[in-house]
Motif scaffolding. Structure first.
Motif, PDB file in Angstrom:
ATOM      1  N   UNK A 281     164.499  45.979   0.710  1.00 52.52           N
ATOM      2  CA  UNK A 281     164.985  46.707  -0.464  1.00 52.52           C
ATOM      3  C   UNK A 281     166.109  45.950  -1.154  1.00 52.52           C
ATOM      4  N   UNK A 282     167.014  45.416  -0.355  1.00 51.39           N
ATOM      5  CA  UNK A 282     168.151  44.677  -0.928  1.00 51.39           C
ATOM      6  C   UNK A 282     167.666  43.461  -1.720  1.00 51.39           C
ATOM      7  N   UNK A 283     166.752  42.683  -1.138  1.00 56.30           N
ATOM      8  CA  UNK A 283     166.257  41.488  -1.832  1.00 56.30           C
ATOM      9  C   UNK A 283     165.425  41.860  -3.050  1.00 56.30           C
ATOM     10  N   UNK A 287     166.113  40.834  -7.070  1.00 57.27           N
ATOM     11  CA  UNK A 287     165.150  40.142  -7.932  1.00 57.27           C
ATOM     12  C   UNK A 287     164.822  40.982  -9.164  1.00 57.27           C
ATOM     13  N   UNK A 288     164.601  42.274  -8.981  1.00 58.44           N
ATOM     14  CA  UNK A 288     164.265  43.142 -10.109  1.00 58.44           C
ATOM     15  C   UNK A 288     165.429  43.267 -11.083  1.00 58.44           C
ATOM     16  N   UNK A 289     166.655  43.281 -10.555  1.00 61.63           N
ATOM     17  CA  UNK A 289     167.836  43.329 -11.417  1.00 61.63           C
ATOM     18  C   UNK A 289     167.904  42.067 -12.285  1.00 61.63           C
ATOM     19  N   UNK A 290     167.591  40.912 -11.677  1.00 68.43           N
ATOM     20  CA  UNK A 290     167.586  39.656 -12.431  1.00 68.43           C
ATOM     21  C   UNK A 290     166.484  39.683 -13.491  1.00 68.43           C
ATOM     22  N   UNK A 291     165.316  40.246 -13.136  1.00 66.29           N
ATOM     23  CA  UNK A 291     164.211  40.330 -14.105  1.00 66.29           C
ATOM     24  C   UNK A 291     164.612  41.177 -15.314  1.00 66.29           C
ATOM     25  N   UNK A 292     165.209  42.342 -15.062  1.00 66.67           N
ATOM     26  CA  UNK A 292     165.643  43.192 -16.167  1.00 66.67           C
ATOM     27  C   UNK A 292     166.705  42.521 -17.019  1.00 66.67           C
ATOM     28  N   UNK A 293     167.682  41.872 -16.374  1.00 66.60           N
ATOM     29  CA  UNK A 293     168.756  41.192 -17.107  1.00 66.60           C
ATOM     30  C   UNK A 293     168.215  40.014 -17.907  1.00 66.60           C
ATOM     31  N   UNK A 294     167.261  39.285 -17.311  1.00 64.03           N
ATOM     32  CA  UNK A 294     166.672  38.148 -18.021  1.00 64.03           C
ATOM     33  C   UNK A 294     165.895  38.611 -19.247  1.00 64.03           C
TER      34      UNK A 294
END
Length: 439
Positions: A281-283, A287-294
């Motif tokens: 869950x942490x990883x 990754x999903x946070x980076x996808x949304x920010x990107x």
């Protein structure tokens, strides 16, 4: 300010923010919101929450946490050491066989887990002490594991390929297939170098330590690692046989890996299962946070016409397409030195893909080239995640020795890029045969 100058300013601020140690996703959001507010007005910020959510509102993204659970379940067991020991038993009489065993174990474990750091940790804990005991130099023992671990982001199933597919709207199934033969090519180059280096050092018998294994001993360990390999083969068959989507196959694969971990390795303690889910869950969230920010970052570049201006500027250069590809490779290589693969792909792929397609390059071939560049970044400073993982396993081997030992494998990766550039069908042949030419 013209868009190109604005793009340079964005790049400068992005580098400064990310070098400050701020998490990648937070840094991208800060840069995106700041430039939109200053150059496009406060009203442009109203759409950011919807944009952030929109980039995450994709069923295909479900495959990321599922594949991560697969890797976490495998990594939490003794599958890595068992895989290493199985290959060591079969190759112990081969000159340089122990080094070859480590590289083979890294390739297989990377394919099962999809994680470079997990591969380094799982194989390195047994492989490095054993190689040092057999007389291999410290830099060879450590560098080979660091390099072998990078294969986790190329050999399918690969989270990096999933991210590329989502960022560029290309087929994840074709991307997985595109990575198979290049992955095998890299494994072959690594093993060829290992055998040559062992011979060159005059240590052809370094692995022949007098230890022998009976046929019974060779076969008795196989049942512990074959189930995981069969799961990976089944996942790929379901995906390419048209039986299920990537998300569905990932979910089934995650469940089967947990079941095998429980049945074969007796991982029955609730705490162990909780650790697998917690770490996954942490990883996944990272990754999903980076996808949304990107996604927000890409919207900012597009809204300020930076992306369009860069593409038009490169198109107007009228340089040979291979010169253009060399420049792009250099950019990716440098970016990989400082940023994690997921961040580089999400930030650069949407900008670079139209350019390379216009230049006549295949997008799936380009995905493999990008991934190999990211592999190099995993074993080169200042980030070089695999270097630090190996240093944590064997703290008495300093980073300089690990880096020296990994450099020949970096050259193997560069050679692989040259070979794939000369023979791009190595990438495109398997997807075309199994899925048909893309329309």
């Amino acid at each position: 300010m013209d868009p190109l100058s604005l793009g340079g300013l964005v790049a400068l601020f992005t580098v400064v923010i990310l070098f400050s140690g701020i998490p990648v996703a937070v840094g991208l959001l800060m840069v995106a919101t700041g430039f939109l507010y200053v150059f496009d007005g406060p009203r442009s910020l109203q759409a950011l929450p919807e944009l952030f959510y929109g980039d995450l509102n994709s069923f295909a993204l479900l495959s990321i946490p599922m594949f991560i659970i697969m890797g976490a379940a495998i990594s939490s067991t003794r599958a890595g050491p068992d895989l290493y020991e199985a290959l060591e038993r079969w190759l112990t009489r081969v000159p340089g066989g122990l080094l070859v065993s480590n590289l083979g174990a890294c390739a297989l474990f990377a394919a099962m887990s999809g994680s470079s750091p997990a591969t380094c940790a799982a194989i390195g804990k047994m492989g490095i002490p054993e190689m040092r005991k057999r007389g291999y130099p410290d830099e060879v023992a450590a560098g080979s594991i660091a390099a072998g671990g990078t294969l986790g982001i190329l050999i399918p199933p690969s989270v990096t390929m999933i991210v590329y597919g989502i960022a560029t709207e290309t087929s994840i199934g074709r991307l997985f297939l595109a990575g198979v033969l290049p992955g095998l090519l890299l494994v072959g180059l690594f093993i060829a170098w290992a055998i040559f280096d062992t011979w060159r050092r005059g240590a052809a018998g370094v692995a022949l330590s007098g230890i022998t294994y009976s046929w019974r001993e060779k076969f008795e360990i196989l049942p512990r690692v074959i189930p995981f390999i069969l799961i990976i083969a089944g996942v790929l068959y379901a995906l390419y046989g048209g039986i299920a989507t990537p998300s569905e196959t990932a979910a089934v694969g995650a469940l089967l890996c947990i079941v095998v971990a429980i049945v074969v390795y007796r991982m029955t303690q609730p705490a162990a299962l909780w650790a697998v889910l917690r770490d996954s869950t942490r990883e996944s969230v990272m990754i999903l946070f980076i996808i949304g920010a990107a996604g927000v970052f890409s919207f900012m570049l597009s809204s300020l016409f930076v992306t369009q201006s860069i593409a038009a500027w490169i198109a107007d250069l009228e340089v040979n397409r291979w010169v253009l590809m060399a420049v792009i490779n250099l950019f990716l290589l440098v970016a990989g030195f400082f940023l994690p693969p997921v961040a580089v792909i999400l930030m650069s792929a949407p900008i670079l893909l139209p350019i390379i397609v216009t230049a006549g390059f295949d997008p799936y071939w380009f995905a493999v080239i990008v991934t190999i560049n990211m592999e190099i970044g995993l074993i080169t400073p200042p980030v070089g995640l695999n270097l630090y993982v190996i240093n944590g396993i064997a703290p008495d081997i300093n980073l300089k020795k690990i880096l020296i030992g990994s450099m020949p494998f970096v050259l193997c990766m560069v050679l692989a890029i040259v070979i794939l550039s000369a023979f791009p069908s190595i990438v495109t042949w398997l997807p075309d045969v199994l899925m048909g030419p893309e329309q």
